[in-house]
Design an enzyme around this catalytic site. Sequence first.
Site, PDB file in Angstrom:
ATOM      1  N   HIS A   1      -3.447  -4.940   0.475  1.00 37.70           N
ATOM      2  CA  HIS A   1      -2.689  -5.510   1.594  1.00 37.70           C
ATOM      3  C   HIS A   1      -2.708  -7.039   1.491  1.00 37.70           C
ATOM      4  CE1 HIS A   1      -2.176  -1.819   3.993  1.00 37.70           C
ATOM      5  NE2 HIS A   1      -3.289  -1.450   3.391  1.00 37.70           N
TER       6      HIS A   1
ATOM      7  N   GLU B   1      -1.205  -9.136   3.089  1.00 38.19           N
ATOM      8  CA  GLU B   1      -1.106  -9.810   4.394  1.00 38.19           C
ATOM      9  C   GLU B   1      -2.456 -10.308   4.897  1.00 38.19           C
ATOM     10  OE1 GLU B   1      -0.410  -6.626   3.750  1.00 38.19           O
ATOM     11  OE2 GLU B   1      -0.917  -5.253   5.397  1.00 38.19           O
TER      12      GLU B   1
ATOM     13  N   CYS C   1       0.834  -1.203   0.000  1.00 40.62           N
ATOM     14  CA  CYS C   1       0.000   0.000   0.000  1.00 40.62           C
ATOM     15  C   CYS C   1       0.871   1.257   0.000  1.00 40.62           C
ATOM     16  CB  CYS C   1      -0.974  -0.025   1.166  1.00 40.62           C
ATOM     17  SG  CYS C   1      -2.379   1.074   0.915  1.00 40.62           S
TER      18      CYS C   1
HETATM   19  N1  GLN Z   1      -1.971   6.578   3.367  1.00 39.42           N
HETATM   20  C1  GLN Z   1      -2.061   5.905   2.120  1.00 39.42           C
HETATM   21  C2  GLN Z   1      -3.449   6.013   1.504  1.00 39.42           C
HETATM   22  O1  GLN Z   1      -4.374   6.365   2.151  1.00 39.42           O
HETATM   23  C3  GLN Z   1      -1.672   4.452   2.284  1.00 39.42           C
HETATM   24  C4  GLN Z   1      -2.638   3.679   3.095  1.00 39.42           C
HETATM   25  C5  GLN Z   1      -2.104   2.359   3.551  1.00 39.42           C
HETATM   26  O2  GLN Z   1      -0.907   2.104   3.511  1.00 39.42           O
HETATM   27  N2  GLN Z   1      -2.992   1.498   4.027  1.00 39.42           N
HETATM   28  O3  GLN Z   1      -3.620   5.719   0.360  1.00 39.42           O
END
Ligand code: GLN
Length: 541
Positions: free
Chosen positions: A515, A517, A386
Amino acid sequence: MPTRYIFITGGVISGLGKGIVTSSIGKMLQFRGFKVTACKIDPYINYDAGTLRPTEHGEVWVTEDGGEIDQDLGHYERFLDINIPKSHNITTGQVFYEVIKKEREGKYLGQTVQPIPHVTDEIKRRIREVAEKSKADFVLVEIGGTVGDYENVLFLEAARQMRLEKEDVLYVHVAYLPMPKSLGEMKTKAVQHSVRELGNFGIQPDFIIGRADTYLDDVRKKKIALFCNVNEEDVISDPEIDNIYKLPLIFEEERFGDKILSKFGLPPIKPRNEKWKRFLEKVDNLTETLKIGIVGKYFDIGEFRLPDSYISVIEAIKHASWHNSRKPIIEWIDSKTFEEEKGNLSVLDEVDGIIVPGGFGTTGIEGKIMAIRYARENNLPFLGLCLGLQLAVVEFARNVCGLEGANSTEIDPDTPHPVIDLLPEQKKILKKSRYGATMRLGGQIIKIKPSTLAHRLYGRTEIIERFRHRYEINPEYVGLLEDHGFVFSGMTPDGRIMQIGEIPNHPFFIGSQFHPEFTSRVLRPNPLFNGFIKACMERTE
Ligand code: GLN
């Protein structure tokens, strides 16, 4: 078979690992061929976990259907290898919201709306709905918090009423036995008190799980049995263990699985847990290690909470490492140290690969970008999750495409090159200052480009993974990034939003907007983590 319910409560202290106990009970029943699901009651007034501080409360788990939930749901999914929907997380906030809404709609016209029966009815309705929709043979209901807390009283009351209403219900109480150094023996009094407290709410536990440093001896079991009004054989040990996934097997040593069946009037069944057992035996005997660096910002996290804030990433690393017969050693690398002194980057020479995990806010960002550059230039395996992907794009834009000052508008709203920018739908939402459950959330379909690293890893051209973000790779820069060699190997089905990015001619450099994970399971590692671990192994060889 009618649904059977098992309520799990906690006593004496919080943080006993009730989630692991709940998952392990579920696993024992699964090993016997039953369909199992689990739900978590969180007595806080927040509607969900989306706006909670991860450093205080642990990571936010994202369900396939887009719920932002307490991390215990993650344990359930990892142990049981099932997808659990957001409706399996019940909070005080949701229950009261619903009751007040119904009152306004005139659904209780003429009545005085009260905690009992109206709130408890709503709690029971939600629990029964879990049973109905999941069609599970067993529904496990973990009641968060500790018996004696003000905030879970109504949930205990609902649990009590369910047995009264002739549902097939068992109560399992997990309580802590301290072992003071000066005495050198385990003490049962605190357990006795917590069971008495539970009794005040009309609940007599069927099983008492003694959470302690070691196994309970016969003396302790006898005492708890006598004072807490349970059979001695229904006092079960929950000792400290080096690997949480062993707990279903440890419970089995005391025949806990069959004892549960017997209380429900069911005959014993031989658990089919050979595969699980063999896997954990293999893990026990691993000798070769891998060093994985997690590059993050850690200043506001006390020593103890660190693993909780990244629990799914850590578990995903374990699953993939074990699968490849390696024991992972995780190094927490604070990205701010790179900002202070560039020479500090040499710590990256000591790890076999780095992960830049998800995150929000501006702290430590430049240090993470420096680490990513180092990984790209030094052939160090890199996995970006992300935010990790977003920063890999920023790094590439600046140092390969020559876009000076390129950034994400989350970090620098005035950047001349907003290579990462708010998703259009998020711009509208943020204008209204709405924060709860307004990110792009949950499982989404991703198209994978053939003949890319992502394609080799997943072996498919369409996958579903889980998201939680507000920013995206700015479509206006995609062409330029690609011209310089960045490959976008995954995108939304309409081709509009880039979801996976990678750099060819590097041993392993990949990042995902989702993600991965969240879909890693004990016996089924996530493909991105699996590929990352394999690349780390190749580097050590
Ligand atoms: N802050 C970033 C966004 O909102 C990444 C979010 C994250 O890593 N879950 O896109």
